[in-house]
Design an enzyme around this catalytic site. Structure first.
Site, short mmCIF file in Angstrom:
data_model
loop_
_atom_site.label_atom_id
_atom_site.label_comp_id
_atom_site.label_asym_id
_atom_site.label_seq_id
_atom_site.Cartn_x
_atom_site.Cartn_y
_atom_site.Cartn_z
N ASP A 71 0.85 -1.18 0.00
CA ASP A 71 0.00 0.00 0.00
C ASP A 71 0.89 1.24 0.00
OD1 ASP A 71 0.87 -0.23 2.62
OD2 ASP A 71 -1.06 0.22 3.53
N TYR A 73 2.97 4.67 0.82
CA TYR A 73 3.68 5.13 2.01
C TYR A 73 2.72 5.93 2.90
CZ TYR A 73 8.05 4.05 -0.52
OH TYR A 73 9.06 3.43 -1.20
N HIS A 198 11.31 -9.05 0.53
CA HIS A 198 11.00 -7.64 0.33
C HIS A 198 12.25 -6.80 0.51
CE1 HIS A 198 9.00 -3.73 0.85
NE2 HIS A 198 7.97 -4.29 0.24
#
Length: 256
Positions: A71, A73, A198
């Site tokens: 999503d 920042y 990630h």
């Protein structure tokens, strides 16, 4: 009052989504977001006119690479409507510069492309890199706060339709959340799916597919592999760092 509508999505992407806009899912997303925009208009990021910026900058017929984020920042001044991207005026050595972008630029350097002088990935989007978050809005200071407002059906439909209709795409799936979309992508034909941990500071070295090797000695090689794939399929590779940007590498001060 701030608002948004299906007309904010470029026509080519609306066509790809088909009858989604006639569904209860679209109505629910509209209603849920309108409540948030009515109650907290100053706290929603990015601004509604930028919810669909990734689609505006990267037309459907130009998509070559898809990088999935989670999503936007949730810190002030960062969200632009493009996954991982931030305004170019934020210094790379400032505390506001996200660790994910810091590690992305380390990976680019390790792969021989040079380093990004700033975190604005607009140029990637204009070259056919779809920088797609799986939720397109967030409340300031609350990561994941809009995850359950109804973005999932829209983004899932878009991912599966994209994979089905466009062969030879490159998908960069960094972290468990992005990799949860794997079944939607595998319905397509001849897609290059690249997976790693990630690039955030918390996850970059984790899993048996690290984004960066411990100690920063090597990267996952995704940017190189993407360009090799594009060349193999007679497509122009992505200029991940322009020549002018590469000469500005002295502007980057790596931090952990």
């Amino acid at each position: 009052m701030q608002a948004f509508s299906a007309q904010d999505i470029p026509e080519d992407w609306r066509v790809l989504l088909g009858d989604y806009f006639e569904s209860k899912d679209w109505l629910a997303l509209q209603n849920n977001l309108q409540v948030q925009l009515s109650q907290h208009p100053e706290c929603i990021r990015p601004e509604p006119q930028n919810f669909f910026k990734a689609f505006s900058l990267t037309p459907l017929d130009q998509v070559k690479v898809v990088i999935l984020g989670q999503d936007p920042y949730h810190s002030p001044g960062l969200a632009q409507g493009l996954a991982f991207s931030i305004p170019g005026n934020i210094p790379t050595n400032s505390r506001a510069f996200p660790s994910s972008l810091r590690n992305i630029t380390k990976a680019l350097a390790l792969e021989g492309f040079g380093v990004l002088p700033n975190g604005d990935l607009y140029d990637w989007a204009k070259q056919g890199v779809l920088l797609l978050n799986t939720a397109l809005s967030v409340k300031l200071g609350e990561a994941g706060s809009h995850t359950n407002l109804g973005w999932k059906p829209l983004i899932d439909r878009l991912i599966s339709s994209l994979a089905l209709q466009k062969p030879h795409l490159v998908w960069m799936l960094w972290g468990g959340h992005a990799q949860s979309k794997l079944p939607l992508i595998e319905v397509g034909t001849n897609q290059l799916i690249l997976q790693s941990s990630h690039p955030s500071g918390l996850g970059v070295y984790k899993t048996n597919q690290p984004f960066l090797q411990p100690g920063g000695t090597a990267s996952c090689g995704h940017f190189t592999k993407a360009n090799e794939w594009l060349l193999e399929h007679q497509k122009t590779p992505i200029q991940w760092v322009s020549q002018s940007q590469a000469h500005e590498k002295n502007l980057f001060s790596p931090r952990n």
